[in-house]
Design an enzyme around this catalytic site. Sequence first.
Site, PDB file in Angstrom:
ATOM      1  N   GLU A 171      29.477  37.069  10.136  1.00 39.97           N
ATOM      2  CA  GLU A 171      28.558  36.551  10.690  1.00 39.97           C
ATOM      3  C   GLU A 171      28.539  36.105  11.934  1.00 39.97           C
ATOM      4  O   GLU A 171      28.717  35.054  12.505  1.00 39.97           O
ATOM      5  CB  GLU A 171      29.469  34.811  10.063  1.00 39.97           C
ATOM      6  CG  GLU A 171      29.523  35.375   8.291  1.00 39.97           C
ATOM      7  CD  GLU A 171      29.643  33.540   8.068  1.00 39.97           C
ATOM      8  OE1 GLU A 171      30.596  32.643   8.999  1.00 39.97           O
ATOM      9  OE2 GLU A 171      29.390  33.536   6.821  1.00 39.97           O
ATOM     10  N   GLU A 324      28.681  36.856   0.566  1.00 42.85           N
ATOM     11  CA  GLU A 324      30.166  35.162   0.430  1.00 42.85           C
ATOM     12  C   GLU A 324      29.381  34.350  -0.874  1.00 42.85           C
ATOM     13  O   GLU A 324      28.224  33.295  -0.094  1.00 42.85           O
ATOM     14  CB  GLU A 324      30.214  34.957   1.455  1.00 42.85           C
ATOM     15  CG  GLU A 324      31.026  36.058   2.196  1.00 42.85           C
ATOM     16  CD  GLU A 324      31.919  35.785   3.234  1.00 42.85           C
ATOM     17  OE1 GLU A 324      32.116  34.513   3.432  1.00 42.85           O
ATOM     18  OE2 GLU A 324      31.623  36.354   4.110  1.00 42.85           O
TER      19      GLU A 324
HETATM   20  C1  GLA Z   1      32.506  32.849   6.285  1.00 36.57           C
HETATM   21  C2  GLA Z   1      33.393  33.362   6.481  1.00 36.57           C
HETATM   22  C3  GLA Z   1      34.483  33.928   5.445  1.00 36.57           C
HETATM   23  C4  GLA Z   1      35.220  32.594   5.419  1.00 36.57           C
HETATM   24  C5  GLA Z   1      34.691  31.912   3.968  1.00 36.57           C
HETATM   25  C6  GLA Z   1      34.810  30.845   3.917  1.00 36.57           C
HETATM   26  O1  GLA Z   1      31.714  32.950   5.368  1.00 36.57           O
HETATM   27  O2  GLA Z   1      32.344  34.698   6.374  1.00 36.57           O
HETATM   28  O3  GLA Z   1      35.109  34.382   6.780  1.00 36.57           O
HETATM   29  O4  GLA Z   1      35.693  31.912   6.256  1.00 36.57           O
HETATM   30  O5  GLA Z   1      32.705  31.365   5.844  1.00 36.57           O
HETATM   31  O6  GLA Z   1      33.945  29.617   3.105  1.00 36.57           O
END
Ligand code: GLA
Length: 695
Positions: A171, A324
Site C-alpha cells: 500500500e 485484500e
Molecule cells: C491494509 C494493510 C493490511 C492490513 C489491512 C487491515 O490493507 O495492507 O496490512 O493492515 O489494511 O484492514
Amino acid sequence: MPTTDRPADARASADRAGSGFAALCADLGLCFGGDYNPEQWPREVWNDDVRLMRRAGVNLVTVGVFSWSRIEPVPGERDFTWLDEVLDLLHENGIAVDLATPTASPPPWLGIRHPETLPVDRDGVRLSAGSRNQFSPASAVYREHALAITRDLAERYARHPSVRMWHVGNEWGQLDHGDEAAREFRLWLRREYATIDALNEAWGTAVWSQRYGSFDEVLPPRRAPYTINPTQSLDFRRYSSDQLLRCYGEQRDAIREAGATQPITTNFMGFFPHADYWSWADAVDVIADDQYPDPGDEHAPADIALVQDLMRSLGGGRPWLLMEQAISAVSWREHNLAKTPQKGRLDSLQAVARGADGICFFQWRQARSGPERFHSAMLPAAGDDSAVFHGVERLGADLRRLRPVVGARVNARVGILFDWPSWWASEEPARPTERLRTIEQVQRWYRVLWRNGVAANVLRPGDDAGDHCVVLVPHSYVIEPGAADALRDAVSGGARLVVGPFSGVADRHGHLLQGRSPALLRDLLGVSGEEWSGLPDGAPLVVDEAWDAAPAVGRTASVLAERLRADGADVLAAFGDGVYAGLPAITRHAFGEGRAWYVGAVVSDELLAAVLTDALRDAGVTNVVGVPPRPEGSLPQGLEAVRRGDHLFLLNHGRHGAELVLPAAMRDLLTDEEFDRAATVAPGAAMVLTERLTT
Ligand code: GLA
C-alpha cells in the site's frame, strides 16, 4: 519519467511475466487466500495453518509483508531459515506464494541509526517507529537498505517452486515533507521545468511575492501562515506519487535482476489520494487492489463496484486481483461492523463479476496481539469451529466452481473520465465551494449506471473513447487539449457525452483557462459560462416542459452553479431563482453525429438520473438483460447484474428477493440449478448464470 524507466532486459522479462498472472490462474483457477504472517506464530501453529488452508481450498498466500525485523533483526544480518521452512511447507501442501518484499515497515533500528529515513509531516514533526510504514520514500538510506534486503530475498527465492508472484512493499502511500524530500522534489521540478523561470510561470509566483530565484529555494508544502500556492501543492502530489513509484520500481527491478520471472505487483487502494494509479498501472504485471467497503454504508455495493471497474480499466480490461479485503469486520474504523458469512461471500463474488481472477483477504489467521487483534481473518481466534471459517470453506468451494470464469472479460460501452491530477487540482483550497468533491460526484453518476446494470470502464483523459457510445465526465476540473480533442472526436463520431459542473476550468497547472468556460469544450457543448457560485441547498430549477425525460420531483440543485449562456444548445432546465434566475442549468447540444449534455450545477439525484438515462437511451444502451435504463433503475432494488464473458452475475445486495426475466434458459454455475425464463435471487445471495443449451 526516469522514475518509471526499466532496464531493457527487466522490461523484456516483465513482458513475459505480464501474461504470468493469466498463466497462474489457468493453473490454479481463481486465486483464493490471503496475507499469511507465520512470523507472528510459533512453529507448531504452521502445520495447523496449512492443514486448514487446504481444507478451505486456499491456493495463494502473501507471505512476508511485515517481516523485515524478523529477517534482519540486527543490521546487515539475515535470518531466512524460518522463511525457507515456511515456503517449503506451503509448497509441499500445494499452496502458491505471493512473496512480499518486507520493505513497508522497517525495523526500529533503521530509524534509530538513521533518523533521516523517518518521514516528516507538513508541520515539521518527524514520525517515529512503533507503528508501521515509518519511512521516507525520499531517503537514500532507506532505499539502500530496502534494496539490499530485496536483492537478498530475490536471490534466495527467485527460483523457489512455491513462489508464483512477487508483492513489492505494501500500500504505497507515504508522504514526506522533510529536507531530503525537499532535495528530491527539487530534482523532480528541474526535470519537469528545466528552468526556474518556467517553474515561476507554471506556479504563478507573481502572486503574493512568491518568485523563486533558484530551485534551491523551493520547498515542499509545509506549514505556512496562510494558503499555500495551489500549483506547488499539485506538483508536490505529482512528485510524491512518482517518488513512491520510483521506490517500487527499484525493488521490482532488483527482483527481475535476480532472475525472477513471476509476475510482480503491489497492492493499490482504489481511489487513493497519494498515488496516481494511471501512471502506476504499467509498472505492475497485474493490477491488485485492497478493498474495505464499510458494511454499514448503503452505497457501498455501488461505490465498490466503481472501484472494481477502475481496477479492471487500469489493467486495460485484463483480470485483476483482489489482494485484500475483510471477511468480516475491520478494526481501524471508529465503529466496526461485522459481516455475515453470506455478505463476505457476496462481496467476493462481486469482485469476480467485475473482472477479478483472485479473491484474497487480510489476513489468514487473526492476530492475537498488536493493533489488528480485532480485525477479522479467514481463520478467527475462535478457530475452525466458527461461522466465519465455515463461510470461508464455502467460498473456497464456490470459487472452485467458478473456474470457467477465469480470464473472461467484462465488455462496457459506457466510459467515465477520471484522473488523479484533476482530482488533486480541484480540491486545492480557496475555490467557489469546498463542498464539491470529485470522488463523490463520480460515485453519484456511477450509481445511476449501477442501478441499471450498465457496465462502465473508467477512461483516462486523452484516451481514445473507442467503442464507448456514452462518455461521462462527472467532474473534471482540468481538461487538457488532448483530452478535449478526444471528447470532441468521440461526439463527432456519434458518442453521447455528458459533462458535469466545474469541468474544463483549468490547465494542467491548475491555472484558470481564459475566455468563457469551459474554454476547450464550448463548441462541443453549445453553452458557455463566466463565473461560478456556491449554491444553497435545494435551489429550484425550472424544467423545460418539452424535455420528456424530466423528473416530476427533485427539480433542484445545490453546492455549485455557473452563470451560463446557451450558445446553440437547448436549455433543458434553468435556475428558478437566485443570482442566476432564468439562466441555463442543464443543456443539450447536437454535435457531429452525436450529442452533448452539460450539467452546470450539482443537480438532485432525480435530475441527474434523468439526464444520464436520457443519454444512455439516446445511444441505445440497454442493461445486461436487454432492458432500457430508467432513472429509478431498471433492475430490482439492490440487485447488481454484470455480464462477464458468457456469465451473467446476479448479486442481491438488497433486503428482498429480486426476480429477473432472463434472456435465455440458464444454469447457475454455483448450484447447477436451472432456470427457464426467470430467476429469483434471495437477499444476500448470488448466482452466476450461463446460457444452457435446450434440446
Ligand atoms: C491494509 C494493510 C493490511 C492490513 C489491512 C487491515 O490493507 O495492507 O496490512 O493492515 O489494511 O484492514
